[in-house]
Design an enzyme around this catalytic site. Structure first.
Site, PDB file in Angstrom:
ATOM      1  N   GLN A 216      -4.856  -1.114   9.426  1.00 14.47           N
ATOM      2  CA  GLN A 216      -4.518  -2.843   9.061  1.00 14.47           C
ATOM      3  C   GLN A 216      -5.398  -3.899  10.261  1.00 14.47           C
ATOM      4  O   GLN A 216      -4.957  -3.423  11.001  1.00 14.47           O
ATOM      5  CB  GLN A 216      -2.693  -3.240   8.520  1.00 14.47           C
ATOM      6  CG  GLN A 216      -3.383  -4.017   7.948  1.00 14.47           C
ATOM      7  CD  GLN A 216      -3.476  -4.230   6.401  1.00 14.47           C
ATOM      8  OE1 GLN A 216      -3.256  -3.469   6.016  1.00 14.47           O
ATOM      9  NE2 GLN A 216      -4.705  -5.377   6.080  1.00 14.47           N
TER      10      GLN A 216
ATOM     11  N   ASP B  48     -11.225   3.070   4.223  1.00 20.78           N
ATOM     12  CA  ASP B  48     -11.844   1.773   4.015  1.00 20.78           C
ATOM     13  C   ASP B  48     -13.464   1.426   3.854  1.00 20.78           C
ATOM     14  O   ASP B  48     -13.418   0.297   3.669  1.00 20.78           O
ATOM     15  CB  ASP B  48     -11.254   1.312   5.110  1.00 20.78           C
ATOM     16  CG  ASP B  48      -9.624   0.747   5.092  1.00 20.78           C
ATOM     17  OD1 ASP B  48      -9.998  -0.733   3.740  1.00 20.78           O
ATOM     18  OD2 ASP B  48      -9.026  -0.335   5.943  1.00 20.78           O
TER      19      ASP B  48
ATOM     20  N   LYS C  85       0.535  -1.467  -0.343  1.00 21.27           N
ATOM     21  CA  LYS C  85       0.052  -0.180   0.236  1.00 21.27           C
ATOM     22  C   LYS C  85       0.919   0.680  -0.362  1.00 21.27           C
ATOM     23  O   LYS C  85       0.732   2.409  -0.742  1.00 21.27           O
ATOM     24  CB  LYS C  85      -0.751   0.043   1.661  1.00 21.27           C
ATOM     25  CG  LYS C  85      -1.978  -1.032   1.630  1.00 21.27           C
ATOM     26  CD  LYS C  85      -2.922  -1.220   2.469  1.00 21.27           C
ATOM     27  CE  LYS C  85      -3.799  -2.460   2.637  1.00 21.27           C
ATOM     28  NZ  LYS C  85      -4.463  -2.689   3.392  1.00 21.27           N
TER      29      LYS C  85
END
Ligand code: NAD
Length: 298
Positions: free
Chosen positions: A98, A121, A54
């Site tokens: 994460q 997200d 990422k």
């Protein structure tokens, strides 16, 4: 006849190019780079790989990447304080924590602490609610990537029968919401669904997000259907190999003989997830600076 392959890798590359062009335009207008912060707690090897990837792709698109690594022993207070600090940092447009987190940390509490306007997200309940009622917000990256592939392949989805297998908060449920918003007739199947093969056989669109290797078989599929395979499963290694093969939730070899189009694993949905994350981060940056972004540009 064999199904057409839906090339998620190529689509994701095209999306990243668009993001890069708009990231450069953003920098010109805002006088700073769009910024994405990624927080990793602990040393889970798969998570480390994702976070590294990422970060690299964020920088390659001309955005600023901020990586924060906390030890596996980090307390909830420490993690929440870091999230608050990022919420208040004007150079950070998107925040991603994460998952999975170590067991002593409450994922829902952490997600709830992220500013919904930086929640790239799309996991915050505010963003789940915005999706449900059709307001602009952030949509989880994997299902949004699946929708992009479907629209690219099929154009208008209105009136099509769609079956989503799986009802998780990160894939199945938001996928179903997105398809309802596209005027599909949507069925959400899950572990308690009766006669899953018959349910799937009705579908013009099948999205499999189960986590069971090669579960969806050829005789479940209506001829010509479009099949999106979200699953990423590693099979046990063959003798003499140290790693098993990666397969999806769909029996690719069988299903490709019946379907009209299908995503491969790897190279289908997988590459879309990070590309959509970068897209979401850029959208966040434009919104945070009050700048116009053509909704069709990405
Ligand atoms: P999850 O475990 O949270 O949810 C799985 C869902 O499948 C559940 O809703 C469950 O009801 C359903 N299910 C389980 N057994 C079933 C059965 N026998 N029949 C019908 N339904 C059944 O998983 P998830 O997070 O939604 O992920 C699903 C898969 O997608 C996993 O393989 C995961 O690795 C993969 N995934 C891929 C990406 C990507 O970037 N490509 C992103 C997220 C998840």
């Amino acid at each position: 006849m064999s199904a057409q392959l839906i090339d998620g890798k190529a689509f994701a590359e095209g999306l990243r190019h668009k993001v890069a062009a708009l990231a450069a335009a953003f920098e010109g207008k805002a006088g700073r780079k769009a910024g994405l912060a990624v927080v990793l707690v602990g040393e889970d090897p798969a998570s480390q790989v994702y976070v590294r990837s990422k970060g690299k792709q964020t920088v390659a698109c001309g955005m600023a990447s901020f990586e924060y690594k906390l030890p596996v022993t980090a307390s909830e207070e420490e993690l929440l304080a870091l999230v608050e600090q990022l919420n208040n940092d004007r150079s950070v447009d998107g925040i991603l924590v994460q998952l999975p987190l170590p067991a002593h940390l409450d994922e829902q509490k952490v997600i709830a602490t992220i500013d919904p306007d930086k929640d790239v997200d799309g996991f915050h309940v505010i963003n789940a609610g915005r999706l449900a009622v059709g307001q602009p917000g952030f949509v989880p990256c994997t299902p949004l990537g699946c929708l992009m592939l479907l629209k690219d392949r099929l154009g208008d989805l209105s009136g099509l029968d769609a079956v989503v297998i799986g009802r998780s908060n990160i894939v199945g449920k938001p996928m179903a919401q997105l398809l309802v918003a596209e005027s599909c007739t949507v069925t959400v199947a899950h572990s308690r669904t009766k006669d899953l093969p018959a349910v799937v056989h009705r579908a013009d669109i099948v999205v499999a997000a189960v986590g069971r290797p090669e579960m969806v078989k050829a005789d479940w599929i209506k001829p010509g259907a479009t099949v999106i395979d979200v699953g990423i499963n590693r099979l046990p290694p063959e003798p003499g190999q140290d790693k098993g093969r990666l397969v999806g939730d769909v029996d690719f070899t069988g299903v490709r003989e019946v379907a009209g189009a299908i995503t491969p694993v790897p190279g289908g949905v997988g590459p879309m997830t990070i590309a959509v994350l970068l897209r979401n981060a850029l959208v966040a940056a434009y919104r945070n600076e009050g700048l116009e972004l053509d909704p069709d540009a990405l």
